[in-house]
Design a protein around this motif. Structure first.
Motif, PDB file in Angstrom:
ATOM      1  N   ALA A   1      12.831  11.194   6.937  1.00  0.00           N
ATOM      2  CA  ALA A   1      11.405  12.460   6.506  1.00  0.00           C
ATOM      3  C   ALA A   1      10.899  12.011   4.149  1.00  0.00           C
ATOM      4  N   PRO A   2      11.589  11.358   3.809  1.00  0.00           N
ATOM      5  CA  PRO A   2      10.914  10.823   2.561  1.00  0.00           C
ATOM      6  C   PRO A   2      10.796   9.153   3.041  1.00  0.00           C
ATOM      7  N   PHE A   3      11.125   8.465   3.685  1.00  0.00           N
ATOM      8  CA  PHE A   3      10.565   6.976   4.147  1.00  0.00           C
ATOM      9  C   PHE A   3       8.926   7.727   4.866  1.00  0.00           C
ATOM     10  N   ARG A   4       9.433   8.514   5.755  1.00  0.00           N
ATOM     11  CA  ARG A   4       7.777   8.542   5.815  1.00  0.00           C
ATOM     12  C   ARG A   4       6.440   8.747   4.902  1.00  0.00           C
ATOM     13  N   SER A   5       6.975   9.543   4.026  1.00  0.00           N
ATOM     14  CA  SER A   5       6.206   9.581   3.122  1.00  0.00           C
ATOM     15  C   SER A   5       6.113   8.676   1.909  1.00  0.00           C
ATOM     16  N   LEU A   6       7.018   8.021   2.412  1.00  0.00           N
ATOM     17  CA  LEU A   6       6.179   6.635   1.943  1.00  0.00           C
ATOM     18  C   LEU A   6       6.141   5.706   2.177  1.00  0.00           C
ATOM     19  N   GLY A   7       5.506   5.802   3.248  1.00  0.00           N
ATOM     20  CA  GLY A   7       4.663   4.380   4.135  1.00  0.00           C
ATOM     21  C   GLY A   7       3.080   5.343   3.905  1.00  0.00           C
ATOM     22  N   ALA A   8       3.439   6.730   3.791  1.00  0.00           N
ATOM     23  CA  ALA A   8       2.016   7.031   3.423  1.00  0.00           C
ATOM     24  C   ALA A   8       1.423   6.571   2.313  1.00  0.00           C
ATOM     25  N   ILE A   9       2.276   7.050   1.273  1.00  0.00           N
ATOM     26  CA  ILE A   9       2.381   6.832  -0.260  1.00  0.00           C
ATOM     27  C   ILE A   9       1.697   5.277  -0.456  1.00  0.00           C
ATOM     28  N   ALA A  10       2.568   3.961   0.173  1.00  0.00           N
ATOM     29  CA  ALA A  10       2.178   2.667   0.280  1.00  0.00           C
ATOM     30  C   ALA A  10       0.748   2.480   0.960  1.00  0.00           C
ATOM     31  N   ALA A  11       0.766   3.286   1.624  1.00  0.00           N
ATOM     32  CA  ALA A  11      -1.013   2.734   2.772  1.00  0.00           C
ATOM     33  C   ALA A  11      -1.934   3.337   1.704  1.00  0.00           C
ATOM     34  N   ARG A  12      -1.738   4.682   1.120  1.00  0.00           N
ATOM     35  CA  ARG A  12      -2.911   4.220   0.027  1.00  0.00           C
ATOM     36  C   ARG A  12      -2.690   3.911  -0.854  1.00  0.00           C
ATOM     37  N   THR A  13      -1.915   3.225  -1.775  1.00  0.00           N
ATOM     38  CA  THR A  13      -2.035   2.626  -2.670  1.00  0.00           C
ATOM     39  C   THR A  13      -2.784   1.271  -1.850  1.00  0.00           C
ATOM     40  N   HIS A  14      -2.096   0.284  -1.250  1.00  0.00           N
ATOM     41  CA  HIS A  14      -2.523  -0.617  -0.486  1.00  0.00           C
ATOM     42  C   HIS A  14      -4.061  -0.544  -0.696  1.00  0.00           C
ATOM     43  N   ILE A  15      -4.781   0.415   0.357  1.00  0.00           N
ATOM     44  CA  ILE A  15      -6.130   1.048   0.558  1.00  0.00           C
ATOM     45  C   ILE A  15      -6.924   1.891  -0.986  1.00  0.00           C
ATOM     46  N   HIS A  16      -6.453   1.263  -1.648  1.00  0.00           N
ATOM     47  CA  HIS A  16      -6.649   2.641  -3.297  1.00  0.00           C
ATOM     48  C   HIS A  16      -6.959   0.744  -3.618  1.00  0.00           C
ATOM     49  N   ALA A  17      -6.107  -0.665  -4.086  1.00  0.00           N
ATOM     50  CA  ALA A  17      -6.021  -1.972  -4.371  1.00  0.00           C
ATOM     51  C   ALA A  17      -6.959  -2.079  -4.319  1.00  0.00           C
ATOM     52  N   ARG A  18      -7.121  -2.413  -3.375  1.00  0.00           N
ATOM     53  CA  ARG A  18      -8.483  -3.239  -2.233  1.00  0.00           C
ATOM     54  C   ARG A  18      -9.442  -2.701  -2.828  1.00  0.00           C
ATOM     55  N   GLY A  19     -10.024  -2.383  -3.047  1.00  0.00           N
ATOM     56  CA  GLY A  19     -11.042  -1.148  -4.115  1.00  0.00           C
ATOM     57  C   GLY A  19     -11.323  -1.410  -5.557  1.00  0.00           C
ATOM     58  N   TRP A  20     -10.023  -1.466  -6.116  1.00  0.00           N
ATOM     59  CA  TRP A  20     -10.029  -1.174  -6.885  1.00  0.00           C
ATOM     60  C   TRP A  20     -10.771  -2.247  -8.451  1.00  0.00           C
ATOM     61  N   GLN A  21     -10.946  -2.835  -9.764  1.00  0.00           N
ATOM     62  CA  GLN A  21     -10.623  -4.157 -10.043  1.00  0.00           C
ATOM     63  C   GLN A  21     -10.470  -3.592 -11.406  1.00  0.00           C
ATOM     64  N   SER A  22      -9.649  -4.611 -11.873  1.00  0.00           N
ATOM     65  CA  SER A  22      -9.310  -3.860 -13.356  1.00  0.00           C
ATOM     66  C   SER A  22     -10.234  -4.888 -14.492  1.00  0.00           C
ATOM     67  N   ALA A  23     -10.540  -4.389 -15.954  1.00  0.00           N
ATOM     68  CA  ALA A  23     -11.077  -4.905 -16.573  1.00  0.00           C
ATOM     69  C   ALA A  23     -11.305  -6.338 -16.863  1.00  0.00           C
ATOM     70  N   GLU A  24     -10.739  -6.559 -16.845  1.00  0.00           N
ATOM     71  CA  GLU A  24      -9.825  -7.746 -17.568  1.00  0.00           C
ATOM     72  C   GLU A  24      -9.352  -9.001 -16.456  1.00  0.00           C
ATOM     73  N   PRO A  25      -9.824  -9.826 -16.111  1.00  0.00           N
ATOM     74  CA  PRO A  25      -7.987 -11.129 -15.201  1.00  0.00           C
ATOM     75  C   PRO A  25      -6.768 -10.513 -15.084  1.00  0.00           C
ATOM     76  N   LEU A  26      -6.007  -9.963 -13.760  1.00  0.00           N
ATOM     77  CA  LEU A  26      -5.257 -10.102 -14.463  1.00  0.00           C
ATOM     78  C   LEU A  26      -3.915 -10.408 -14.921  1.00  0.00           C
ATOM     79  N   GLU A  27      -2.853  -9.819 -15.934  1.00  0.00           N
ATOM     80  CA  GLU A  27      -2.261 -10.623 -16.256  1.00  0.00           C
ATOM     81  C   GLU A  27      -0.156  -9.562 -15.744  1.00  0.00           C
ATOM     82  N   ARG A  28      -0.804  -9.598 -14.347  1.00  0.00           N
ATOM     83  CA  ARG A  28       0.629  -9.258 -13.999  1.00  0.00           C
ATOM     84  C   ARG A  28       1.037 -10.406 -12.751  1.00  0.00           C
TER      85      ARG A  28
END
Length: 339
Positions: free
Chosen positions: A136-163
């Motif tokens: 059950a936690p891994f099903r939740s984690l899969g959903a969390i991963a999907a939401r982070t990936h969707i968000h990441a595609r539309g998120w922009q850092s104020a400066e060039p990424l230093e990650r």
């Protein structure tokens, strides 16, 4: 853990002194006490004063820039605000800055003389273990991963990424982030031969997989059990310190870190995929390729153990990790050969 020229015991004493002296940088009640929670890339400390509880992360020197840490915090807080991801809030210092810096007592000016620090609100919950029922936690984690990936595609850092960047060069290149897996403990000639073949196959498959926007972008990079807090039906995702650019499927591989050969991993994989598909598409081709990223991560962890052997967690895993990695590699290569 932090990379310095000091013995771990001496470093812990100095960092504790630094943390205690630095507490007035935040709105922490007087008389607060600190206790060590964990040593990995960084050191984390529990700060307590009556009903007040917070977690203070002391950064390893040279691992991230101040700007890069700020970008991590900006993305994690945006995920909480905009994507419904449960992640601890950051506590700003009394000067309003999220990232603070303090000198290490007794260390002369230089790379190790000061440490960046971030304080987080304390999140309730327990860290799950590999022998828990994790479906059950891994099903939740899969959903969390999907939401982070969707968000990441539309998120922009104020400066060039230093990650960080978690690609084939970061694991296998001459400047690999965690070092060369060949330098891991107990990598015998026989194990090296197997893993050389695995590395070659991983490189070939990643080159064919590519880094298109649908497959590669900003990821958490370390969604393993120690970075999850389970509180009833709530799953809190912590520690975005390794967030950076990588393949989205790497987030599943990171989720099974150090337990890739556990009997329940196939069920966890199925649960993660189902949870992901509850939120976003995941093709059959992507599902089949997950094992490539599990092997990539496992070999990165072998290098991590070798380059962090002074810390307790790597020491505990060192005796058998290379042998287990080779066993996983043989099985993976055999499956690929069978088609």
């Amino acid at each position: 853990m932090a990379k310095t020229d000091m013995a771990l015991e001496d470093e812990l004493v100095m960092i504790r002194q630094m943390v205690e002296a630095a507490l007035p940088l935040w709105p922490v009640p007087a008389g607060a006490e600190v206790s060590l929670l964990n040593i990995a890339e960084n050191m984390t400390w529990l700060v307590e004063a009556g009903a007040f509880r917070a977690v203070l992360r002391v950064h390893r020197p040279g691992y991230h820039t101040r700007t890069g840490i700020g970008q991590e915090l900006a993305w994690s807080q945006a995920l909480a605000r905009d994507a419904g991801i449960d992640t601890p809030a950051v506590i700003a210092g009394v000067n309003g800055a999220l990232v603070q810096e303090a000198p290490v007592p007794g260390v002369e000016a230089g790379r190790d003389a000061g440490r960046y620090m971030v304080m987080f609100e304390f999140a309730p919950g327990r860290q799950p273990g590999p022998d828990d029922d994790l479906v059950a936690p891994f099903r939740s984690l899969g959903a969390i991963a999907a939401r982070t990936h969707i968000h990441a595609r539309g998120w922009q850092s104020a400066e060039p990424l230093e990650r960080l960047v978690w690609d084939e060069a970061a694991v296998f290149g001459p400047g690999a982030t965690w070092g060369d897996w060949r330098a891991g403990p107990n990598v015998t000639p026989e194990i090296r031969e197997v893993l050389e073949k695995a590395e070659q196959m991983i490189r070939l498959r990643l080159a064919a997989w590519g880094k298109g926007q649908a497959r590669y972008g900003l990821i958490h990079g370390d969604m393993r059990l120690t970075n999850l807090l389970i509180d009833g039906s709530r799953t809190v995702l912590i520690d975005f310190d390794d967030s950076g650019l990588g393949w989205y499927l790497y987030d599943f591989a990171a989720a099974v870190s150090f337990m890739e050969d556990h009997p329940q991993v196939p069920a966890l994989r199925a649960a993660w995929v189902a949870g992901y598909r509850d939120i976003a598409p995941l093709s059959e081709e992507e599902e089949r390729e997950i094992d490539t990223f599990v092997m990539l991560r496992r070999m990165a962890l072998l290098a991590w153990i070798g380059s962090h052997i002074e810390a307790p967690e790597p020491q505990a895993m060192a005796p058998h990790f290379a042998e287990g990695t080779a066993r996983l590699g043989r099985a993976w290569l055999a499956r690929l050969a069978r088609g």
